[in-house]
Design a protein around this motif. Structure first.
Motif, PDB file in Angstrom:
ATOM      1  N   UNK A 122       0.806  -1.252  -0.105  1.00  0.00           N
ATOM      2  CA  UNK A 122      -0.047   0.134   0.083  1.00  0.00           C
ATOM      3  C   UNK A 122       0.791   1.349   0.030  1.00  0.00           C
ATOM      4  N   UNK A 123       2.018   1.193   0.846  1.00  0.00           N
ATOM      5  CA  UNK A 123       2.799   2.439   0.912  1.00  0.00           C
ATOM      6  C   UNK A 123       3.689   2.623  -0.303  1.00  0.00           C
ATOM      7  N   UNK A 124       3.919   1.332  -1.127  1.00  0.00           N
ATOM      8  CA  UNK A 124       4.402   1.620  -2.300  1.00  0.00           C
ATOM      9  C   UNK A 124       3.598   1.929  -3.457  1.00  0.00           C
ATOM     10  N   UNK A 125       2.305   1.839  -3.470  1.00  0.00           N
ATOM     11  CA  UNK A 125       1.416   2.157  -4.313  1.00  0.00           C
ATOM     12  C   UNK A 125       0.918   3.516  -4.359  1.00  0.00           C
ATOM     13  N   UNK A 126       1.190   4.250  -2.996  1.00  0.00           N
ATOM     14  CA  UNK A 126       0.830   5.568  -2.853  1.00  0.00           C
ATOM     15  C   UNK A 126       1.809   6.456  -3.574  1.00  0.00           C
ATOM     16  N   UNK A 127       3.075   5.861  -3.798  1.00  0.00           N
ATOM     17  CA  UNK A 127       4.019   7.062  -4.277  1.00  0.00           C
ATOM     18  C   UNK A 127       4.548   6.576  -5.745  1.00  0.00           C
TER      19      UNK A 127
END
Length: 202
Positions: A122-127
């Motif tokens: 999720x954190x990777x998806x956000x950036x």
């Protein structure tokens, strides 16, 4: 018992000594770059002392490196001009870094157990930009590898929480955020696996 961050703060210089001269990952990085625009903006997640950040910059990328080991980032900053390095945990929100064309996680997910993988993705998806790609390097298997997790250095015991992952696990915990695209294979006998995912546009 000391943890993963303690382990890498203790051994940062050793990893730097080993990997700054080891160019074995260049063919894999070049293959990943084939999916990206020219001069891509890349996040080197769990970058350690910045050795692959250095190589990606030489290949023409605008690189930002992130790692939770302060000692590793100190070395990265000393050895690399023109690359931004940030001390941060990959499970925290780092969207303040902006958007990227690609994200590279070389052996970073080995320290993430399955129950935390969804958060990591999720954190990777956000950036990542909508057409962004993700390059993951994991060690094949499942569950915590105790032999690789527990060690002792200078009389201190460490648990670096070393986890094995299958492609099925990665697909499951990245579901709805990333689509598996390809496996890069240069050595069929390697227990390290090299996977490319693409962000799912929603």
């Amino acid at each position: 018992m000391k943890n993963t961050k303690d382990f890498y703060n203790k051994t940062a210089s050793e990893w730097a000594d080993k990997w700054y001269d080891d160019e074995s990952l260049i063919p894999y990085i070049k293959e990943f770059f084939n999916y990206l625009p020219k001069k891509p903006r890349i996040l080197d997640l769990c970058c350690g002392a910045g050795y692959e950040s250095m190589r990606m910059k030489k290949l023409g990328a605008d690189v930002v490196g992130l790692d939770f080991s302060e000692e590793s980032i100190k070395i990265a900053n000393k050895r690399n001009l023109g690359i931004s390095f940030v001390v941060e945990d990959m499970l925290n929100d780092y969207s303040y870094l902006g958007k990227f064309d690609g994200c590279v996680v070389i052996a970073g997910l080995v320290h993430i157990p399955n129950e935390k993988l969804s958060n990591a993705f999720e954190k990777i998806d956000n950036v990542l930009n909508d057409n962004g790609f993700l390059f993951i390097v994991v060690k094949e298997g499942t569950g915590k590898n105790e032999r690789s997790s527990y060690t002792e250095i200078d009389g201190e015991k460490y648990d670096r929480d070393f986890n094995l992952h299958t492609i099925e696990e990665l697909k499951l915990y990245s579901f709805k955020k990333f689509k598996f695209i390809n496996e890069i294979v240069f050595d069929k006998n390697s227990i390290w696996k090299y996977y490319i995912f693409k962000k799912v546009i929603r």
